[in-house]
Design an enzyme around this catalytic site. Sequence first.
Site, PDB file in Angstrom:
ATOM      1  N   HIS A 452      -6.139  11.056  -1.313  1.00  0.00           N
ATOM      2  CA  HIS A 452      -5.432  11.235  -0.036  1.00  0.00           C
ATOM      3  C   HIS A 452      -6.322  10.820   1.127  1.00  0.00           C
ATOM      4  CE1 HIS A 452      -4.266  13.600   3.558  1.00  0.00           C
ATOM      5  NE2 HIS A 452      -3.030  13.277   3.179  1.00  0.00           N
ATOM      6  N   CYS A 825       3.990  -2.112  -1.491  1.00  0.00           N
ATOM      7  CA  CYS A 825       3.353  -1.317  -0.448  1.00  0.00           C
ATOM      8  C   CYS A 825       2.182  -0.558  -1.067  1.00  0.00           C
ATOM      9  CB  CYS A 825       4.344  -0.354   0.196  1.00  0.00           C
ATOM     10  SG  CYS A 825       5.056   0.816  -0.970  1.00  0.00           S
TER      11      CYS A 825
END
Length: 878
Positions: A452, A825
């Site tokens: 993350h 993406c």
Amino acid sequence: MSEKLVYMFEEGNKGMKVLLGGKGANLAEMTSSGLPVPYGFTITTEVCNYFEKNKEYPVDLDAQMLDAVKKLEEKTGKKFSDIENPLLVSVRSGAPASMPGMMDTVLNLGMNDIVVESLTKKSGNERFAWDSYRRFLTMFGNVVMNVSHAKFEKLLEEIKEENNIKLDTQLTTDMLKLLVSRQKELYKKETGEDFPTDAIEQLKRARNAVFKSWNNERAIIYRRINHIPGHWGTAVNIQEMVFGNLGETSGTGVAFTRNPSTGENKFYGEFLMNAQGEDVVAGIRTPLEIEKLNEIMPHAYNELVEIRTKLEEHYKDMQDFEFTIENKKLYMLQTRNGKRTAKSAVKIAVDMVNEGLITKEDAVLRVEPSALDQLLHKQFDSKIKYDFITKGLPASPGAAVGEVVFTAAHAKMQSEEGKSVILVRVETSPEDIEGMHSAQGILTARGGMTSHAAVVARGMGKCCVAGAEEIIVNEKEKLFTCNNHVVKEGDIISLNGSTGEVILGEVPVIDPVMDGEFEVLMGWADSFRKLKIRTNADTPHDAKLAREFGAEGIGLVRTEHMFFEASRIKAVREMILAKDLAGRKKALAKIEPFQVADFEGIFEAMHDLPVIIRMLDPPLHEFLPKEDNEIMEIASELNVSANKIKETISALHEFNPMLGFRGCRLAVVYPEIMEMQVRAIFIAAMNVTKKGINAIPEIEVPLIGKKSEFVILKELVKKIAIQTGAEGKVKYSIGTMIEVPRAALTADDIASEAEFMSFGTNDLTQMACGFSRDDSGKFLTVYIEKGIYERDPFQTIDQEGVGLLMKIAVEKARGVNPKIDIGICGERGGDPASVEFCHRIGMSNVSCSPYRVPIARLAAAQAALKEKGTIDEKAFNK
């Protein structure tokens, strides 16, 4: 394997790098070009690969090598162990790709007790002869026989201490003779044998040692970092020694045809008189700038200037070369394409086009796309030297300096007070988004290159060092420890996101400067590429930045990031905790105005360009607090019991959230969430239209596995378009992410309904490979070291597996809808190898974080040029 294993320098050329290695091919090329190159021969890379496979050398190798030695003796007029005119050689590695210092070298081979006297007589310089002998003993003992280099260095230091001297150049002949005697004793003690005096025996052993150094630890690590295939192997070059340490009429140096740091078209280099090559780079003596040679030996300098011009005209690239002057005669020992900074690479490429040396296509192929990272982020001032306390993963490039903080809230508060901060966490979560945005840089003790922290930091253009495992974070005490260092909240640290280094204190940083050459090169790249380049952006700021970097739309808006902002997280939690549909709609009504404003800002930044907006994707439990104190705080804010919150958290708990209640599944079960988001999109689009802004929303449904899922949600979007009045007024499309293998395999079915598709490579990789992105770091490094995977599949597309699924999906979808827009993406969209793959399988666009847009633009252009066959050999045949 070829029958011919050994090539004299005059038998090769620059096009034989795979067989002769870069060094051997360039020595051959310089020889054929008439440059003054000492005679020699090359043993091919095929021999290295044969040994790696069979653990023995080809039967014909020794015979072919001895034949080459005879030819070398004839050419030089010298012979091994000759009393009158002894031959000494260097034995050097040379892989197809430059691997400076990673493999082994032996110099002055052929030296023994007889030759040292012969060399003394021939040179008239007894000290030189014994100095060459002691160097050879050290190299042979260390490289060939694995005697610790430190033990040889200890003998040298003892001699200097006994005679109260500091420099190697102060060693007298008698001191060198004593040193050689002690070195021989050390050699026998460590190896159990006398030092070999036969030159051919020395040569065989040195040759074998250099071949074996292809798989030493540093070479393996270097290949892994630079993505050099292990099956290439190294060649071995045996070359007549020339000596720069014969006295003040001799010398040695390293030079570049242009400045490798700035790209300035100016001769750049260093040299030393009365020295051997390793003295220049070892730092024992301070080298002189190359211009000084014009004062000391003008004829040699002028000859070098002429050679500099010849090399650039011949190779059509900036060259890094080594030279030696032996008794006023200049020799060229090596040339290769010079390593350079990104700034230098861009300037040199553009300048060489303007100078008529190369074409625009050559220039675009000449610059390494990933190197552009250096140009796009703040960097430490290269003039400043510093020590680091630990290294983590270089998760997001750039440099950052600031005060240490341990919570997102504190980072935001300190930033609002005008302070620069570094957010230090064990690992980050989506709730840290504001703190990450406020911080100059992020440091985590856990997590990988696709964690993350890494993904979000790259998207924001923030410096990030992740997975610094030596750091122990104690959030309660507001400190972290690392290798006997204690760093408290408020202490200043610096992060180098390009190397992963963590430094105590402040290191000066400099802003990137985008000069004219960069814009020129990127303009050329855009004229060649076929792929469209979009960006991943969740805020107007990121969208505007990406557009400035050349983005042609947004390939991914992650709406969940918007939900975590402090102004709306309370309403999101209220919606999750609601008892019924009415309660959920009431909470969603509070969120909708924020979403409208979010989308308006993005549409304004991307006027006339398409914007893919992904509907809410993560499982709902990610939005709820985890710690008891946070639960109590939320219970008080929402006027619900703490038990109610805990019950909801427990009810939403999943054993495998990646495969759980998320993405389109949320929208199918709770359509009101997606209805709110779609309504906000259409209202925002119509609002900005009134201001003259052309909004082009592309609504993306995540995690589709079956067409029937998509159809239900497509109808939902159509219904909201009619309800809001957007139908016929807003140019919109409805598509999906291909993340589930089943969707890839049935893409033809889905393409009959979807207007666009975008591969979500992180989830597709997890499901296709059976890896958890968050846990695979425990074993993937070992897998890569063992060659199970060549590269981390979470950093670059696994073309054989995940890539095959993508290829199948593209072919099936285009079979139904030839014009369907298909993109990718996530961070793979900024990985040059992945961009090339996407081009090859016929995709429409790639999307990446704003700071990687130029990288993707350049990589896409290179892919198109390579497909056409417009490949500059100097750029790709390394």
